[in-house]
Each structure stands twice: as C-alpha cells, then as structure tokens.
Enzyme design. Structure first.
Site, short mmCIF file in Angstrom:
data_model
loop_
_atom_site.label_atom_id
_atom_site.label_comp_id
_atom_site.label_asym_id
_atom_site.label_seq_id
_atom_site.Cartn_x
_atom_site.Cartn_y
_atom_site.Cartn_z
N LYS A 183 48.59 42.04 32.08
CA LYS A 183 48.13 40.93 31.25
C LYS A 183 46.62 40.80 31.40
CE LYS A 183 47.14 36.93 30.96
NZ LYS A 183 45.90 36.28 30.39
N GLY A 235 41.76 35.87 40.20
CA GLY A 235 41.13 34.83 39.40
C GLY A 235 40.78 33.63 40.25
N SER A 236 40.81 32.45 39.65
CA SER A 236 40.35 31.24 40.32
C SER A 236 41.42 30.68 41.25
CB SER A 236 39.98 30.18 39.29
OG SER A 236 41.15 29.68 38.64
N GLY A 240 45.46 30.36 40.74
CA GLY A 240 46.28 31.01 41.75
C GLY A 240 47.33 30.10 42.34
N CYS A 292 33.55 37.92 42.71
CA CYS A 292 34.21 37.01 43.64
C CYS A 292 33.61 37.06 45.04
CB CYS A 292 35.70 37.33 43.71
SG CYS A 292 36.09 39.04 44.12
N GLU A 392 32.12 27.47 44.59
CA GLU A 392 31.83 28.76 43.95
C GLU A 392 31.21 28.52 42.58
OE1 GLU A 392 34.05 33.02 43.28
OE2 GLU A 392 35.20 31.21 42.82
#
Length: 517
Positions: A183, A235-236, A240, A292, A392
C-alpha cells in the site's frame, strides 16, 4: 501489460490484483500535486476500498499454498530478477516518484532505487539459507524449530521513500514464502502502480505480489482485515498507534512499526571537527530533512562549540544554494513534499520565533514564490522544553545546544519518547562505545550518523517503533517459529518402543501427535 512503458505522460492509474491491472471498485479518487510548483499531476488515482482489499486478500490466499512450497532457489531467482528490473528501470521509477515527491534523482532517486534493488538481493540470498534451530536432547526430547511463513502480509509505506521501502518490506516477506500486498502513500502512488510489468517479468505467480493505492482508509482496511496475518508500517507515531490498535482488535495480526525520530548527535571536544560537521549537516539536510532518523538535535561540548557552529552554519548556507528544481540534474535539495508538509515545517519555525524558543541563526524563509521550498534552518540556544526541541519536525530544521559533561548530555539525549537513531563524535574509543551503550535508541553511529544496513536490525525504541526491519530480524518478523519435539522411548525390538513420537505445536495452538520410524 508487457514492457515497462510508464512516464509522467503515461501514468499508471489502476490497482494491481492477481497479476492484472484492474479498476478500483471504489468510486473515490485521489488527487496528487507536483511540489515544485503546486500543479495538479492527476486527480484520478485509484483509492482502494473494502471490495478491492477483499479481492486482493482472496487472490493472495489462493496463491499462498503453492508459493509457500515453491523451492527456495526458485523464489530466490524471482526476487533477484525483480531486483535487476528495479535497477534497470530506476530512472523511470524515480521520475514517477519525483513528480509528486520532488526528490532530485542525483541526490536521492538513484540512491533509493539502488537501496531497493540491493535490499531485495540481500533477502533473496536468504531463501535457501534461513535455517531453524535444534536443541540438545539429553532430556530425551529432540527439539526442532522451523520458521514458517505467516500467509497474507501487507506493507504500508511512507511517501518519503516509496521504492526503497518496497525492498525493506516485500523483500523479507517474499523470501520467507509469504504473499504480499503493498500500500503506497497517497502522496507517491505511481512508482508502486508501475510495478506490474516487473512483477510479471520476474515470474511471480498471480496473487503473490499486489499493489493497492489509497489513503488512510485503505491502510485501516488492511490493518483491521481478519485474514491478513502481518502488517509492516513505516510512518508517524499517531498512525502507528492506530494500526497497532486495529491489528489487536481484529485478528491479533503481527505488526512491525518503524515510526518517528528526534535523533541526538553528541559532539565532544576531542572529535574530528570536519567529520562531525559533515555528518551532522548531511543528516538533517538530506532529502530536505524528510527522513525519520535525521540528526535534528545537535549537542556540542563547550570547548569546540564556537568552531563547530561556524562550520555548521557555513555548510547550511551552501546547502541553501543547492535547493532548486528537482528535475535539474545539478539540484541536490528539492522542495518539501506538499503544502501540508510545508505548512507543518513553517509552523514550527514561526512558532519558535514568536515564542522565542531559540535564536534562529540561518534560514527559516520560503524560497521562491511557488512550490514548497524552504531554507535549511538552524536554531541555537534552544529551550529544552520547547516544541522545536522535543517534537519531530520532519524538515531541514536543526536545534543546537551546548553541554559541559557527558552525564549532562546523556540525560538530555534520552529525555524523550523518541528512540530511533543517535550519534556520538569523539576520538576516544572508550567514551564512544560507552556513550553508544547509554543511548536509548535502536541504532547508534560512532563518528557517523543516520545510517542503516541490510545486514543489521533497523528500528526504534520507545515510541519510535515496534520490531525491527533488515537482517535476519526482518525474516523472523515475517514468520512464526514452530517447535517440533520428539521423544525417543527406547526399548526392545519391534513394537511401539522402536518409534519416535513427534509432538508439533501448530499455529492454532493445538498439539498434534504422530509416530515416525
């Protein structure tokens, strides 16, 4: 479709299910933009819905029994050929990514495609080498552990490295005999959708490797699906957490989460100054800071601070000059990914200035009048509780503080919920190793920063992630360990005593007993 023929004038806009291009059953579509000028690239990208996901899962389930039993050498050859094709069509795939991500080919696109190809090759090499274990039978039981594939698995990947993450997730999934559903991010869909000709040419059977584009709703369908056995997500942290919750509430599927970071770089007085500056600059400005494990917190010991900050600022100024049109081969840094990313990074900078969270010594402004370009930015004397120090940013923004003692800097470094990457710069090997062991992070660089390797585990501690990618850790994450034990009864000739009783714990939790001679 046979030969690869995609370009920005011929974009792939169909889902990949069962080795065919198919129209999405969902009427909703995605719109994507070019970040260099904000123009619309396409407004008809498929958004996979529930029926699309169900069809892909059904095709994967049908393919799984035969794929699981495919001889390892054949699986290896397919994955190796797929890697060769990724490499062969690297420029075309990079262009399909660049038009909605803005990453220059020379400084990022070529690297990302090579990362994907090499990661696929590394995992392919494990196909006939991923052994199990056996344990001593002095207690009368022979215990054998095998690592078996989970079944239908999925990878939900981020926009900042859409092809590189194919290798990180599809590589170990396919090498261990799982079927895989990719995806891509809604921001960077085209490289993933262009993979069908390569999937078929590599020889993957229908249903083994499929691609569903969509947004968060598609990811939620995958994470909560009752017949998907594993999701690997990058991802974030907030997303998550939602994926882990959906996985646990559905069928308790396995989850790997590679999430955010706020990585500290600790620079001691005795460092090689030029080396420290170079690594720290590259690790926050590379890919316009949209990484990241970027070195976003820099702590410099007082004795070398003035020299460090002078060189650091000079290199930031040079990087600012290198920002430009990502379609130009000479460009090193492109724009941020889209308007929301630009607003996010600009918001951090503006609030830091308004709240006097630190002293901005370079950068902070938009570049040009169109597109999502921003100057690489440095804040010094940053307040320890400010959001630019604790959160972040995911852009080319670094915060710098001084420190006196090792004890002081380690406390500050670890006082965070992030724990992905850290770095220490010193010529004292004892201190380097000591500090490396004290960092609360999944990875540490000694005299280097923001690196990952195919052979070694990649992932974070605390809220930076769950589980590990790369190396043998990734293979184990896509398999279940099955323990078979046998008891040698011993005794007279003939009859039951000459047989070995085998007890196997299956995935359903039941024990199945049998006898073999």
């Amino acid at each position: 479709m046979g030969e690869f023929a995609f370009s920005r004038s011929n974009l792939p806009k169909q889902l990949i299910i069962n080795n065919e291009y198919v129209e999405s059953r969902n009427s909703k579509k995605l719109t994507v933009h070019n970040p260099k000028d904000g123009s619309v690239v396409a407004d008809d990208v498929p958004l996979a819905g529930e029926q699309d996901v169900d069809e892909a899962v059904a095709a994967a389930e049908k393919a799984f029994p035969a794929w699981k039993k495919t001889p390892p050498a054949l699986r290896r050859n397919m994955i190796m050929k797929f890697a060769d094709l990724i490499e062969k069509h690297g420029k075309e795939l990079a262009e399909l990514t660049r038009i909605t991500l803005g990453a220059p080919y020379g400084s990022f696109g070529a690297f990302e495609n090579q990362l994907c190809a090499e990661t696929l090759r590394y995992n392919a090499g494990w196909c006939d080498k991923f052994g199990g274990e056996s344990y001593p039978q002095e207690d009368g039981f022979l215990k054998i552990v095998r690592y078996e594939p989970l079944g239908v698995t999925a990878g939900i990947i981020p926009w900042n490295a859409p092809i590189g993450n194919v290798g990180l997730k599809a590589g170990p999934a396919l090498a261990t005999g799982n079927c895989f559903i990719l995806k891509p991010s809604e921001k960077t869909p085209f490289a993933g959708l262009a993979l069908l000709p390569l999937i078929k040419e590599a020889g993957f059977p229908p249903g083994v490797f499929q691609v569903l584009t969509g947004d968060g709703s598609t990811g939620a369908l995958l994470a909560s699906h009752m017949r998907i056995r594993k999701v690997s997500f990058t991802g974030s942290i907030p997303t998550g957490k939602r994926i882990q919750e959906m996985a646990s509430k559905s069928n308790l599927k396995r989850v790997t989460l590679e999430l955010g970071g706020k990585s500290p770089a600790v620079v001691f007085d005795d460092c090689n100054l030029d080396n420290a500056v170079t690594w720290c600059v590259n690790a926050i400005t590379g890919h316009s800071g949209q990484v990241c494990f970027a070195a976003s917190r820099v702590y410099v010991q007082e004795g070398v601070y003035d020299k460090f900050i002078e060189k650091y600022k000079t290199m930031f100024a040079e990087r600012t000059k290198a920002v430009g049109d990502p379609d130009n081969e000479s460009t090193i840094l492109g724009p941020l990914a889209d308007d929301s990313q630009f607003d996010r990074v600009s918001g951090f900078i503006n609030r830091a200035n308004e709240q006097k969270s630190g002293t901005m010594i370079i950068g902070g402004s938009r570049i040009g009048e169109k597109g999502y370009y921003i100057q690489p930015t440095i804040f010094t004397d940053v307040a320890i509780d400010s959001e630019i120090h604790t959160q972040e940013i995911f852009g080319p923004v670094a915060v710098v503080r001084t420190f006196k003692t090792e004890e002081e800097v380690m406390k500050i470094s670890n006082d965070t919920e992030f724990g992905l990457m850290a770095g220490v710069f010193t010529q004292d090997i004892n201190r380097g190793l000591r500090v490396a062991s004290e960092f609360e992070s999944g990875m540490v660089g000694v005299n280097c920063m923001s690196m990952m390797f195919n052979q070694a585990p990649f992932g974070g501690n605390k809220q930076s992630g769950v589980g590990r990618e790369s190396g043998i850790a990734a293979l184990k994450a896509f398999t279940d360990a099955k323990c078979s034990s046998g008891f040698e009864r011993g005794g007279g000739a003939g009859g039951l005593d000459d047989y070995l009783m085998v007890s196997t714990r299956e995935a359903d939790g039941d024990f199945h007993l049998g006898f073999v001679t």
